[in-house]
Write an enzyme that holds these catalytic residues in place. Structure first.
Site, short mmCIF file in Angstrom:
data_model
loop_
_atom_site.label_atom_id
_atom_site.label_comp_id
_atom_site.label_asym_id
_atom_site.label_seq_id
_atom_site.Cartn_x
_atom_site.Cartn_y
_atom_site.Cartn_z
CE LYS A 1 -6.64 -0.21 4.15
NZ LYS A 1 -7.88 -0.11 3.97
NE ARG B 1 -3.70 -1.64 2.97
CZ ARG B 1 -3.27 -3.39 3.14
NH1 ARG B 1 -1.94 -3.57 3.58
NH2 ARG B 1 -4.38 -4.25 3.37
CE1 TYR C 1 -6.59 -6.91 -6.88
CE2 TYR C 1 -7.25 -7.86 -5.19
CZ TYR C 1 -7.10 -7.55 -5.57
OH TYR C 1 -5.84 -6.02 -4.31
CG HIS D 1 -5.20 0.72 -4.29
ND1 HIS D 1 -4.34 1.10 -2.87
CD2 HIS D 1 -6.10 0.28 -3.90
CE1 HIS D 1 -5.13 -0.21 -2.05
NE2 HIS D 1 -6.13 -0.60 -2.72
CG HIS E 1 -6.76 -8.56 1.49
ND1 HIS E 1 -6.97 -8.56 0.27
CD2 HIS E 1 -6.40 -6.85 1.31
CE1 HIS E 1 -6.82 -8.00 -0.71
NE2 HIS E 1 -6.39 -6.37 0.44
#
Length: 329
Positions: free
Chosen positions: A184, A159, A291, A256, A282
């Site tokens: 994250k 990211r 995807y 991104h 994730h």
């Protein structure tokens, strides 16, 4: 100082840091939301910001603020929902301490988020990636830095926040080359590097070591690049790359997009979706499943496997001789 001001100060000085341990980006987002909300209420109600209390933060005024973001500022439904989350977070924390405003706060907490449509994932083809990586002028320090940054992002799928926070100590080019990043939820992960990226980064790091600071991708004075500066750089290189690869002009390309490109390359190579989720950081495969929808090759393969007997695989191609084709009907 009224109840709202006290609650805001308590939330941002104590609760967000010590109890929730929110990231700096999340705290900044929540802070900006409340700044915009207070400015909106000041203009809408005609009262100074210092006099605003919980009785001004009603379901009607908050809904008006969210509509203002969407219709006047042009924010997306996703951004609208993010701002609503920031408002709810502060009010949820304040509710037990201020039962006298329970009815008003509860009504705000009950505001539903806007339904959103997940956009189709945009990614680059190999030719488009090559054109973008060739765009930076490698006769200059800035061009060599940008080339290394774009190449590593397209391979690792980090990211933009992860790229900007990297330091010299996060990249390891010896046996088992990899880069360590924190994404994250403060989830730390290790992403392998290909030999091509190792070669690029070795050349870059040899030059980077002569400059001050520890940020892996730094500005002229050794400080880490800002998000705006990085997006400005990629926009500049996309414009240059469009001259040799016109298909880039049809796509909205950001940092991104390179993350999506890395994921699609893994998917095209036959990597399992659960492994791709781990690669991208994730929390589960729900986000990664998008995807699968974007990969037309997978859908074409599914059509080919379900074709009737005697039908050749692939898309339909008409006979070159239209008269012969009509005769054969």
């Amino acid at each position: 100082m009224n109840a709202l001001a006290t609650s805001l100060q308590t939330y941002f000085t104590t609760f967000a840091h010590t109890q929730r341990d929110l990231s700096a980006n999340t705290i900044a987002s929540y802070r900006d939301t409340w700044r915009m909300l207070l400015k909106y209420l000041t203009a809408a109600l005609g009262v100074p910001a210092d006099t605003l209390d919980f009785d001004a933060v009603t379901a009607d005024t908050v809904t008006g603020f969210l509509d203002h973001l969407e219709h006047e500022r042009g924010n997306s439904a996703k951004t609208r929902n993010t701002r609503l989350t920031a408002i709810r977070s502060v009010l949820s924390r304040a509710l037990p301490d201020h039962p006298e405003y329970a009815a008003t706060i509860t009504q705000v907490l009950a505001i539903p988020p806007r339904r959103t449509v997940r956009p189709v994932i945009e990614f680059l083809t190999p030719d488009e990636v090559n054109a973008l990586l060739a765009a930076p002028d490698r006769e200059t320090w800035t061009g060599r830095r940008d080339h290394a940054l774009l190449a590593m992002t397209a391979q690792t799928g980090l990211r933009i926040s992860e790229i900007l926070s990297l330091t010299d100590g996060d990249i390891h080019l010896g046996t088992g080359p990899h880069v360590i990043s924190t994404g994250k939820g403060r989830r730390q992960r290790v992403t392998p590097l290909t030999q091509a990226i190792v070669t690029t980064m070795e050349d870059y790091l040899a030059e980077r070591s002569t400059r001050p600071g520890t940020a892996l991708f730094c500005g002229p004075h050794g400080h880490a690049l800002s998000r705006d500066a990085l997006e400005h750089r990629i926009a500049h290189h996309v414009t240059a790359a469009t001259a040799t690869c016109p298909s880039l002009s049809d796509k909205h390309i950001t940092m991104h997009t390179l993350r999506h490109t890395a994921a699609m390359n893994l998917l095209a190579a036959g990597v399992d979706i659960s492994v791709i989720a781990l690669w991208l950081g994730h929390a589960d495969t729900h986000s990664t499943a998008a995807y699968l929808h974007a990969d037309m090759a997978i859908k074409q393969a599914a059509i080919d496997r379900t074709r009737p007997p005697g039908i050749s695989p692939g898309t339909y191609q008409p006979e070159p001789d239209i008269l012969a084709w009509l005769t054969s009907l």
